[in-house]
Every structure is written in C-alpha cells, then in structure tokens.
Design a protein around this motif. Structure first.
Motif, PDB file in Angstrom:
ATOM      1  N   ASP A 180       0.806  -1.233   0.000  1.00  0.00           N
ATOM      2  CA  ASP A 180       0.000   0.000   0.000  1.00  0.00           C
ATOM      3  C   ASP A 180       0.831   1.271   0.000  1.00  0.00           C
ATOM      4  O   ASP A 180       0.374   2.314  -0.445  1.00  0.00           O
ATOM      5  N   ARG A 181       2.048   1.199   0.563  1.00  0.00           N
ATOM      6  CA  ARG A 181       2.789   2.445   0.774  1.00  0.00           C
ATOM      7  C   ARG A 181       4.296   2.226   0.668  1.00  0.00           C
ATOM      8  O   ARG A 181       4.814   1.200   1.108  1.00  0.00           O
ATOM      9  N   LEU A 182       4.987   3.209   0.100  1.00  0.00           N
ATOM     10  CA  LEU A 182       6.450   3.218   0.101  1.00  0.00           C
ATOM     11  C   LEU A 182       6.917   4.274   1.081  1.00  0.00           C
ATOM     12  O   LEU A 182       6.381   5.383   1.120  1.00  0.00           O
ATOM     13  N   VAL A 239      16.378  11.731   2.021  1.00  0.00           N
ATOM     14  CA  VAL A 239      15.686  12.946   2.482  1.00  0.00           C
ATOM     15  C   VAL A 239      16.694  13.952   3.049  1.00  0.00           C
ATOM     16  O   VAL A 239      16.522  15.164   2.916  1.00  0.00           O
ATOM     17  N   ARG A 240      17.782  13.389   3.623  1.00  0.00           N
ATOM     18  CA  ARG A 240      18.787  14.238   4.270  1.00  0.00           C
ATOM     19  C   ARG A 240      19.352  15.268   3.298  1.00  0.00           C
ATOM     20  O   ARG A 240      19.833  14.919   2.223  1.00  0.00           O
ATOM     21  N   ASP A 241      19.257  16.552   3.669  1.00  0.00           N
ATOM     22  CA  ASP A 241      19.821  17.657   2.864  1.00  0.00           C
ATOM     23  C   ASP A 241      19.327  17.646   1.419  1.00  0.00           C
ATOM     24  O   ASP A 241      20.048  18.036   0.510  1.00  0.00           O
ATOM     25  N   ILE A 242      18.114  17.208   1.235  1.00  0.00           N
ATOM     26  CA  ILE A 242      17.586  17.054  -0.126  1.00  0.00           C
ATOM     27  C   ILE A 242      17.593  18.381  -0.897  1.00  0.00           C
ATOM     28  O   ILE A 242      17.737  18.395  -2.120  1.00  0.00           O
ATOM     29  N   GLU A 243      17.502  19.497  -0.151  1.00  0.00           N
ATOM     30  CA  GLU A 243      17.422  20.793  -0.815  1.00  0.00           C
ATOM     31  C   GLU A 243      18.756  21.209  -1.449  1.00  0.00           C
ATOM     32  O   GLU A 243      18.797  22.062  -2.309  1.00  0.00           O
ATOM     33  N   ARG A 244      19.845  20.583  -1.027  1.00  0.00           N
ATOM     34  CA  ARG A 244      21.117  20.913  -1.666  1.00  0.00           C
ATOM     35  C   ARG A 244      21.886  19.672  -2.121  1.00  0.00           C
ATOM     36  O   ARG A 244      23.101  19.700  -2.292  1.00  0.00           O
ATOM     37  N   THR A 245      21.157  18.583  -2.321  1.00  0.00           N
ATOM     38  CA  THR A 245      21.768  17.348  -2.814  1.00  0.00           C
ATOM     39  C   THR A 245      20.955  16.849  -4.011  1.00  0.00           C
ATOM     40  O   THR A 245      19.971  16.133  -3.850  1.00  0.00           O
ATOM     41  N   PRO A 246      21.363  17.250  -5.219  1.00  0.00           N
ATOM     42  CA  PRO A 246      20.555  16.936  -6.405  1.00  0.00           C
ATOM     43  C   PRO A 246      20.284  15.439  -6.576  1.00  0.00           C
ATOM     44  O   PRO A 246      19.191  15.061  -7.002  1.00  0.00           O
ATOM     45  N   ALA A 247      21.238  14.594  -6.218  1.00  0.00           N
ATOM     46  CA  ALA A 247      21.011  13.149  -6.396  1.00  0.00           C
ATOM     47  C   ALA A 247      19.865  12.674  -5.491  1.00  0.00           C
ATOM     48  O   ALA A 247      19.020  11.884  -5.913  1.00  0.00           O
ATOM     49  N   ASN A 248      19.824  13.163  -4.257  1.00  0.00           N
ATOM     50  CA  ASN A 248      18.727  12.794  -3.359  1.00  0.00           C
ATOM     51  C   ASN A 248      17.398  13.290  -3.892  1.00  0.00           C
ATOM     52  O   ASN A 248      16.386  12.581  -3.842  1.00  0.00           O
ATOM     53  N   GLU A 249      17.409  14.489  -4.403  1.00  0.00           N
ATOM     54  CA  GLU A 249      16.188  15.072  -4.950  1.00  0.00           C
ATOM     55  C   GLU A 249      15.677  14.214  -6.116  1.00  0.00           C
ATOM     56  O   GLU A 249      14.484  13.930  -6.211  1.00  0.00           O
ATOM     57  N   SER A 250      16.598  13.783  -6.986  1.00  0.00           N
ATOM     58  CA  SER A 250      16.210  12.957  -8.143  1.00  0.00           C
ATOM     59  C   SER A 250      15.636  11.617  -7.698  1.00  0.00           C
ATOM     60  O   SER A 250      14.623  11.159  -8.236  1.00  0.00           O
ATOM     61  N   ILE A 251      16.277  11.002  -6.729  1.00  0.00           N
ATOM     62  CA  ILE A 251      15.825   9.678  -6.271  1.00  0.00           C
ATOM     63  C   ILE A 251      14.456   9.794  -5.594  1.00  0.00           C
ATOM     64  O   ILE A 251      13.537   9.025  -5.887  1.00  0.00           O
ATOM     65  N   ALA A 252      14.303  10.793  -4.722  1.00  0.00           N
ATOM     66  CA  ALA A 252      13.014  10.981  -4.048  1.00  0.00           C
ATOM     67  C   ALA A 252      11.917  11.251  -5.066  1.00  0.00           C
ATOM     68  O   ALA A 252      10.813  10.685  -4.976  1.00  0.00           O
ATOM     69  N   LEU A 271       6.955   6.930  -9.071  1.00  0.00           N
ATOM     70  CA  LEU A 271       6.670   5.493  -9.098  1.00  0.00           C
ATOM     71  C   LEU A 271       5.425   5.184  -8.256  1.00  0.00           C
ATOM     72  O   LEU A 271       4.536   4.451  -8.682  1.00  0.00           O
ATOM     73  N   SER A 272       5.359   5.768  -7.083  1.00  0.00           N
ATOM     74  CA  SER A 272       4.203   5.567  -6.200  1.00  0.00           C
ATOM     75  C   SER A 272       2.929   6.041  -6.872  1.00  0.00           C
ATOM     76  O   SER A 272       1.916   5.340  -6.872  1.00  0.00           O
ATOM     77  N   ASN A 273       2.987   7.230  -7.440  1.00  0.00           N
ATOM     78  CA  ASN A 273       1.797   7.775  -8.087  1.00  0.00           C
ATOM     79  C   ASN A 273       1.325   6.883  -9.228  1.00  0.00           C
ATOM     80  O   ASN A 273       0.132   6.585  -9.342  1.00  0.00           O
ATOM     81  N   SER A 274       2.251   6.429 -10.054  1.00  0.00           N
ATOM     82  CA  SER A 274       1.816   5.678 -11.227  1.00  0.00           C
ATOM     83  C   SER A 274       1.366   4.269 -10.851  1.00  0.00           C
ATOM     84  O   SER A 274       0.588   3.659 -11.573  1.00  0.00           O
ATOM     85  N   LEU A 275       1.823   3.755  -9.721  1.00  0.00           N
ATOM     86  CA  LEU A 275       1.362   2.431  -9.278  1.00  0.00           C
ATOM     87  C   LEU A 275       0.215   2.545  -8.267  1.00  0.00           C
ATOM     88  O   LEU A 275      -0.187   1.551  -7.665  1.00  0.00           O
TER      89      LEU A 275
END
Ligand code: MN
Length: 250
Positions: free
Chosen positions: A147-149, A156-169, A175-179
């Motif tokens: 039901d949930r991811l 999530v850590r420092d997502i505002e200045r870590t582009p890789a984290n932002e992309s993964i999140a 993925l959650s939305n489309s499934l």
C-alpha cells in the motif's frame, strides 16, 4: 495541512542501570537469539492496547505503523497472531499498517506472497520501510499487495542541496503515483527538506521536524497542544473530549 495521520510504534529499552538502550543495540541481539519473536509480539500487542486506549479517550483514529522483523515474518503464524490480537483489542484493521523491509520480501517469494495476502485479507495495510536501500528489485512492487512506500531518510537528508537525493526521491514519488501507492518521506528534520518534498507532491512525512519519538503518555500531551495550534480540527471527532481534558489537566 499539518494534519496528523498516524504514528509509528518504536521500541526502546528502559534499563535500570544503563538508562535508555537504543534499538540499534538490542534488536540485532534479539534477532540472533530468537528473542525478537516474543519481543515483536509484545510490541504488536502493546501497540493495539494503546490504540484501544486512545479510542476510549476519544481520540480520532490514527494509523498505527508497526515494524515487523524478518525473523518474525518468516517464522510463520503472523497472520493468525494478528487476527487474534485485532479481535482481542477490538481494533479497526484499516488503521494498522505493518512495515516490512525489502530484504524480507526478497526471500522465498511464493511463501512471502501467501503471507502478505493473508495479512491483507485481515484488512491490515502494508508498507515498505526504508525503500530504496535494499535489493530494490522493482518487480515485487507489481507482484506484492503493497500500500505504501517509505522513502528512506538517506534520500531525504539535505535534499534541498543534494541533487542526487532530490532525483531519487522524485523518482520514488512518481513510481508511487503511477502504481497508485501511498508515499511517505522518513526522517524529515529541516523545514527546507519538507518544502522540497512538498513541492514534488510527497504529501506525507515523518521525522524530528514534526515530533521526536515520544512515550505514549507524552504523545497525548503533544497531540492536544498540536490540535490547539491548528486552524482546523480534525484530530478529534468533536471538541476535545472530557476524558482527554481531564487527562491533560491532571
Ligand atoms: Mn519503520
């Protein structure tokens, strides 16, 4: 909206000499020794007992998330134990969510699938904890009744200045939305992290920014204060019920 949607049951050990022992210290030992099984059952019963108590106090229902260890899951008998305890504490199963890690799901797929369906048949929901940190075989998202991811806090850590984290999140949210799965971000500590996640329409979060882990008793005080600070009231069925008022005052 700042609405409180649920709580997660976290276990701590109040040791008479050593003080508060963290689960990082005692869970691995409990898993090795097999004590994780009675401990896991105690956690589940205690969580249900607490839900029942809160309902009796007049608190509107909250989702209770409960972490299930791999040992507890694979040992068998979990669906039956759950059914017994749901009945014993008169719990609405829609408000119970079991959290499993990816590694639990990856071993012995047919047996896992059967157990998951037995749990789902009880009306309980299922979440994948620390999503993105395990084997990350995406095929199980299609096969298993999830039901949930839960987006792992390392993304999530420092997502505002870590582009890789932002992309993964962002990818996990998409993925959650489309499934048609729900999604929640774990370990939000800074309002900047919350803002980025909100912007990508990750609509639920948990972490120190909202509340540190609390005893059940302190949680009641917290939620009463939280409700008083909110513009709209959806935490209680009506006004703060008398029983809770009494509790808050004494
Ligand atoms: Mn968890």
């Amino acid at each position: 909206s700042n609405a409180v949607r649920g709580v997660e049951a976290l276990v701590r050990w109040r040791h008479p000499q050593r003080g508060l022992v963290s689960p990082g210290q005692f869970i691995p030992v409990a898993e090795e020794s097999g004590l994780i099984v009675p401990l896991g059952e105690w956690v589940l019963r205690e969580a249900f007992r607490q839900m029942n108590e809160w309902t009796n106090l007049g608190l509107a229902p909250l989702r209770m998330s409960i972490n299930i260890s791999a040992v507890q899951f694979r040992r068998g008998g979990l669906p039956r134990f759950l059914a017994e305890q749901l009945a014993a504490y008169d719990i609405d199963p829609r408000y119970v969510e079991l959290e499993l890690t990816e590694s639990v799901l990856m071993q012995g797929v047919d047996k896992v699938l059967q157990t998951l369906h037995e749990i789902k048949d009880l009306g309980v929901t299922l979440a994948i904890d620390d999503f993105g940190t395990g084997y990350s075989s995406l095929s199980y998202l299609r096969r298993f009744p999830i039901d949930r991811l839960k987006i792992d806090q390392s993304f999530v850590r420092d997502i505002e200045r870590t582009p890789a984290n932002e992309s993964i999140a962002r990818a996990i949210v998409a993925l959650s939305n489309s499934l048609s799965l729900e999604v929640i971000a774990e370990g939000i500590e800074q309002s900047a992290e919350r803002a980025v996640l909100e912007h990508m329409r990750c609509t639920e979060g948990q972490g120190y920014l909202f509340a540190k882990p609390l005893s059940a008793e302190d949680f009641l005080g917290w939620i009463i204060a939280h409700r008083k600070n909110r513009v709209t009231n959806d935490l209680f069925d009506e006004e703060i019920p008398g029983l809770l008022q009494d509790w808050a005052q004494g």
